[in-house]
Scaffold this motif. Sequence first.
Motif, PDB file in Angstrom:
ATOM      1  N   ILE A 103       0.873  -1.188   0.000  1.00 64.17           N
ATOM      2  CA  ILE A 103       0.000   0.000   0.000  1.00 64.17           C
ATOM      3  C   ILE A 103       0.901   1.225   0.000  1.00 64.17           C
ATOM      4  CG2 ILE A 103      -1.677   1.364   1.289  1.00 64.17           C
ATOM      5  CD1 ILE A 103      -2.961  -1.160   2.244  1.00 64.17           C
ATOM      6  N   GLU A 104       0.599   2.136  -0.924  1.00 68.25           N
ATOM      7  CA  GLU A 104       1.456   3.311  -1.095  1.00 68.25           C
ATOM      8  C   GLU A 104       0.851   4.514  -0.391  1.00 68.25           C
ATOM      9  OE1 GLU A 104       1.571   3.543  -5.318  1.00 68.25           O
ATOM     10  OE2 GLU A 104       2.889   1.828  -5.543  1.00 68.25           O
ATOM     11  N   GLY A 105       1.476   4.942   0.718  1.00 65.18           N
ATOM     12  CA  GLY A 105       1.004   6.170   1.349  1.00 65.18           C
ATOM     13  C   GLY A 105       0.045   5.917   2.491  1.00 65.18           C
ATOM     14  N   TRP A 106       0.074   6.763   3.486  1.00 62.96           N
ATOM     15  CA  TRP A 106      -0.732   6.592   4.691  1.00 62.96           C
ATOM     16  C   TRP A 106      -2.219   6.716   4.414  1.00 62.96           C
ATOM     17  CZ3 TRP A 106       1.206   4.083   8.383  1.00 62.96           C
ATOM     18  CH2 TRP A 106       2.568   4.247   8.720  1.00 62.96           C
ATOM     19  N   ASN A 107      -2.621   7.622   3.558  1.00 58.31           N
ATOM     20  CA  ASN A 107      -4.045   7.790   3.274  1.00 58.31           C
ATOM     21  C   ASN A 107      -4.446   7.113   1.982  1.00 58.31           C
ATOM     22  OD1 ASN A 107      -4.628   9.384   5.563  1.00 58.31           O
ATOM     23  ND2 ASN A 107      -3.581  11.090   4.572  1.00 58.31           N
ATOM     24  N   ASN A 108      -3.535   6.338   1.461  1.00 58.23           N
ATOM     25  CA  ASN A 108      -3.782   5.683   0.189  1.00 58.23           C
ATOM     26  C   ASN A 108      -4.040   4.225   0.468  1.00 58.23           C
ATOM     27  OD1 ASN A 108      -3.437   4.291  -2.245  1.00 58.23           O
ATOM     28  ND2 ASN A 108      -1.951   5.763  -3.005  1.00 58.23           N
TER      29      ASN A 108
END
Lengths: 116, 111
Positions: free
Chosen positions: B91-96
């Motif tokens: 998963i790429e990115g905290w909110n992604n």
Amino acid sequence: EPEVTQTPSHQVTQMGQEVILRCVPISNHLYFYWYRQILGQKVEFLVSFYNNEISEKSEIFDDQFSVERPDGSNFTLKIRSTKLEDSAMYFCASSEEAGGSTDTQYFGPGTRLTVL
Amino acid sequence: RKEVEQDPGPFNVPEGATVAFNCTYSNSASQSFFWYRQDCRKEPKLLMSVYSSGNEDGRFTAQLNRASQYISLLIRDSKLSDSATYLCVVIEGWNNNDMRFGAGTRLTVKP
């Protein structure tokens, strides 16, 4: 153990027809997703949904596709005018959160869509 | 397009063998990492999350090397029931919450 459910398990349709794939996510989950897997290929992200709106979508998720949460339990994927290349297994998934320790996504058993 | 790449496999091993799978990811901003297993024509099922410190769950050990952008899965004392395709997921990115899947590595454990 709670699980994601999907209906139907197999859908056969004619090219150009509309299909609606249905999912019931895990009840306390807030984030919902659709993925597809063409036979023999990798799982591909289509769309994520949170708070009654799309939070992200991939380039695959074009104007032919739409998602909806029509009530408190169902989450649907609509393909407006199916093409042969839409034939795939469509997986619904849900998670408690996005990011952090509870972002694990749990997958439903999938709907196999066959477009003739 | 950012990629998640895995050993192509297939791996054919005898029962009791130790087998290791590798995965590399190209987006250095990636934040969450998982191994899923997928049986033929079934849905992906979470095997384990992968933490920076490495983690173990019974016969399974996962390692993450952020500097090299590399994830591994080690299966010890393999069982016939371990036969499946193992999917590396990022998963790429905290909110992604857009999960990127590798193509998977097929494992067959033979008696």
